[in-house]
Design a protein around this motif. Structure first.
Motif: not given
Length: 535
Positions: A228-241
């Protein structure tokens, strides 16, 4: 013929590591590097001076993985010899005595978070010793942590493989975001298969089957927010996920949701996490200081918005030293050591070491020495930590020197580099079926270099050109490159040597490589299939 000669040292290395009486990596890697030196001089008309400079630069580049591995070993020796690991072990056993639960908490969700924060091989460096401390086999843990550390890699180190790895292609923000989102969707689909393959390296299949609901809840707790986060951002998907997934996985395990119940489980449903089997919260936080302090420092030094990352990477020279024909050495205020035009080899003669940013001094050594000070560790214990950590590094040091020389020799030469020769040959053979090959070119780049970022830097241009020439969707092809580069971490000899070094495993690199090839191939094949069906 050029392609066959370029591949010969790699084939030789794989044969030496996997034959019935395998060579140790600290022997096989220097031999493969030596063979490549001969091939470059004899078949590719490389200059002796330039080749010698390339070898020296490869030796210098080994400083990065060597210091990271030494730092990780030092941290866990600190935890082990000060008794902190015993407390962590008791707490983890208190959350759940299920091996599936423990493997998913540490090997999957915790490693997912660490990859999002740091990359550089730190997920396996932190997760693997914890799992061995819980009683799992070191070799099996090595396989599991290598395979598990694949899904988050496209967004590891706060998205570096994506935004920096494809940075040379001149993509617009919207197009780069589209590549990131498609990469995340491919990883999301593959994550329904690959973690189960990783678990099968450690546990019987019937045990996994009886706990499969928990496995998928844990997987989705990381990958749903990640996608979901990767649809709007490419820095934090793995960190937040990873952060969300770790919290949810611990919660699920503490309540045995989806886990097989057994009579040995003594915890009452709903008991507070952290107050189990005699481990009170204050004791737990103290014992876990090396872990949570490491995570805090990793996040603080990787997130651009906090401002620390820029300070640690400042390259403006504070001291410059001319080396004559050997180039120019400089040191910045942030202790970034740089060597330019070494051996008159031009751009290929550049090397740098970011002493404060590479995850070695900060966080591993800083946290270890803070642990000594805060908990007033006796000098004999400190000396033992230093001695045992250094003893563990002897053979890996030689292996890593050989590996980085091999990598430098393969990647030096710009468009004429041997790795580029191999990539173009693959493209010529594949033709219209390129989508099936694209992820494996990405994996090849990671196999050579040990870095998804370097794989994307090396092959991103080739992938883009092939997509244009074959009228394929560039976004999809680059997403396959990114996903394949992530999968290539499973089979990278650098990573295998690193995790074996941290766990003290001797002469098993070839056996581990044999076991990680299968999930790597499955990863690439599934990525291509999903791309064909979805985009």
């Amino acid at each position: 013929m050029d392609t066959l000669l370029a591949l010969l040292p790699i084939v030789l290395l794989v044969v030496l590591l996997t034959k019935p009486n395998p060579w140790a990596s600290h022997t096989a890697l220097p031999v493969a590097a030596g063979v490549l030196v001969v091939i470059r001089l004899a078949a590719f008309d490389a200059e002796l001076g330039a080749t010698g400079a390339t070898v020296v630069l490869g030796l210098l580049e080994a400083l990065t993985p060597i210091t990271i591995i030494f730092g990780a070993i030092f941290l866990f020796k600190t935890m082990e010899l000060t008794g902190k690991m015993d407390v962590i072990r008791a707490w983890l056993n208190g959350i759940t005595d299920s091996p599936v639960g423990q493997l998913m908490i540490i090997g999957w969700a915790f490693a997912f978070l660490i990859e999002g924060a740091s990359g550089f091989g730190t997920p396996a460096a932190l997760a693997a010793p914890l799992l061995v401390g819980l009683g799992f086999s070191p070799v099996r843990v090595a396989i599991l942590t290598l395979v598990m550390n694949s899904v988050p890699v496209s967004f590891g180190a706060v998205g570096t493989p994506t935004w920096f790895g494809f940075g040379q292609l001149g993509l617009g923000e919207e197009q780069l975001l589209a590549v990131a989102f498609r990469s995340a969707l491919l990883h999301f689909g593959i994550a329904l298969v690959v973690p189960v393959l990783a678990l099968s390296a450690v546990l019987p299949r019937d045990v996994i089957r009886r706990n499969i609901v928990f496995v998928y809840l844990s997987v989705l707790s990381c990958t749903v927010p990640y996608a979901l986060l990767a649809s709007v951002n490419y820095e934090f998907p793995a960190l937040v996920g990873g952060a969300i997934g770790l919290g949810l996985t611990v919660w699920l395990a503490s309540r045995r949701i989806g886990l097989e119940r057994n009579g040995a489980e003594a915890d009452e449903a709903g008991a507070a996490v952290g107050v189990r089997r005699g481990v009170d919260l204050r004791t737990l936080l103290g014992a876990a200081f090396p872990l949570w302090a490491t995570i805090v420092l990793l996040v603080a030094t990787r997130v651009d918005q906090l401002g620390i990352k820029g300070l640690l990477n400042a390259v403006e020279p504070a001291l410059t030293l001319g080396l004559g024909g050997l180039g120019e050495l400089s040191i910045s205020a942030a202790l970034v050591v740089s060597l330019r035009e070494f051996g008159a080899t031009g751009a290929d003669g550049a090397w740098s070491y970011r002493a404060l940013y590479v995850p070695a001094l900060i966080p591993f050594f800083v946290v270890s020495f803070a642990t000594f000070a805060i908990f007033r560790v006796e000098p004999p214990v400190v000396r033992r930590v230093v001695r045992e950590s250094w003893d563990r590094m002897a053979r890996p040091l030689v292996a890593l020197l050989g590996a980085l020389v091999l990598v430098r020799l393969l990647m030096t030469g710009g468009n004429d580099a041997l790795v580029q020769v191999i990539g173009r040959s693959f493209a010529d053979v594949a033709g219209e079926q390129w989508l099936w090959v694209a992820p494996f070119l990405g994996a090849l780049g990671s196999f050579f270099s040990g870095s998804a970022t370097i794989s994307n830097l090396t092959f991103g241009g080739i992938q883009s050109a092939i997509a244009s020439g074959l009228a394929l969707d560039e976004t999809t092809v680059l997403a396959l490159q990114s996903v394949g580069a992530s999968a290539g971490n499973m089979v990278c000899v650098n990573n295998i040597v690193a995790v074996c070094s941290i766990l003290g495993i001797a002469n098993q690199e070839g056996a581990i490589l044999k076991r990680t090839v299968v999930p790597m191939v499955a990863y690439g094949t599934l990525a291509a299939l999903l791309a064909l069906l979805s985009f």
